[in-house]
Write a protein that holds these residues in place. Sequence first.
Motif, PDB file in Angstrom:
ATOM      1  N   ILE A  49       0.527   4.269  -2.900  1.00  0.00           N
ATOM      2  CA  ILE A  49       0.707   4.869  -1.560  1.00  0.00           C
ATOM      3  C   ILE A  49       1.926   5.010  -1.008  1.00  0.00           C
ATOM      4  O   ILE A  49       2.888   4.032  -0.958  1.00  0.00           O
ATOM      5  CB  ILE A  49      -0.141   4.045  -0.458  1.00  0.00           C
ATOM      6  N   GLY A  79      -2.431   4.752   5.968  1.00  0.00           N
ATOM      7  CA  GLY A  79      -2.121   4.288   4.527  1.00  0.00           C
ATOM      8  C   GLY A  79      -2.682   2.873   4.199  1.00  0.00           C
ATOM      9  O   GLY A  79      -3.595   2.710   3.192  1.00  0.00           O
ATOM     10  N   TYR A  81       2.226   0.275  -3.176  1.00  0.00           N
ATOM     11  CA  TYR A  81       3.046   1.124  -1.922  1.00  0.00           C
ATOM     12  C   TYR A  81       4.438   1.043  -2.034  1.00  0.00           C
ATOM     13  O   TYR A  81       5.162   0.140  -2.469  1.00  0.00           O
ATOM     14  CB  TYR A  81       2.495   0.698  -0.640  1.00  0.00           C
TER      15      TYR A  81
END
Length: 306
Positions: free
Chosen positions: A150, A157, A173
């Motif tokens: 992400i 998110g 992420y």
Amino acid sequence: MKIVILDALTYGDTSLVGFDTLGDVTIYQTTCVDETIERIRDAEVIVTNKVVISNAEMEAAPKLKLICVAATGMNNIDHEAAARRGIRVKNVAGYSTDAVVQHTFSMLFYLMGHSRYYDEYVKSGAWQKESVFAHIGPSFSELRGKTWGIIGLGEIGRSVANIARAFGANVCYYSTSGKNENDDFEKTTLSRLIENSDILSIHAPLNKSTENLISHSELLQMKDGAVLLNLGRGGIVDEDALSVIIDVKPIYVGLDVLMSEPMKTPHPLLAVKHPERLYITPHIAWTSREARERLIAATIDNICSI
């Protein structure tokens, strides 16, 4: 109170009758640049989604007290000019989170499951000619065990990350600002995120650090068969680079946002040789009926607060 709504068409069929209780309301479906000043001259409150309100517009509207941005992003407003004039600027945050998260997974499963191929296969009459009950065409995989990267671990998110984890995906992420820290998920570099992800979704704003963040080299770094989803802002994915790479590398891409909206023609993404690898929707992730109703209700609340 004189209220002017400048681009009501952006709210679709959502009712705007709630504004009528607040004062004298004038509604324009769309407003061009050269129409704005004349339309807001006597306004005390402006409601805009994308119409730009700069210093010149504020100067032409001496009664203006409040600019309501019926959206989260406020880069269409000159905030310094508003502050100098004592004009308040209010936006609406969080109203579309559920809708955008839902659309993220809708795009993923459409691409990951080769839904276009199978839908067209049945409707073409080809399935009716099969000798067995199931037609096994392009292979699809399960989300469990896949790595989901992400870009932009804000509210949207994080919601995507939690649902992806519920499906059994491994989530990591990349923080575009470098400041986001979340102990629930692994933080990594952009390069490692791209190289390791089976699904890569973007939920970040467009700024100097994210413009063309995903370009030729990043697209080439992606795994074969990986899925890229942009539900952040157009301009984060380099569209010219994508139009080239998607035809030479087997990646799948879903875009809800483009650099220029509505899409202009000719456009390089409309000429790709592998359209089955590309899924584009017209900036609709935020537009669930419920999200638009929350947006209008929150905008009315912002006006009531002055």
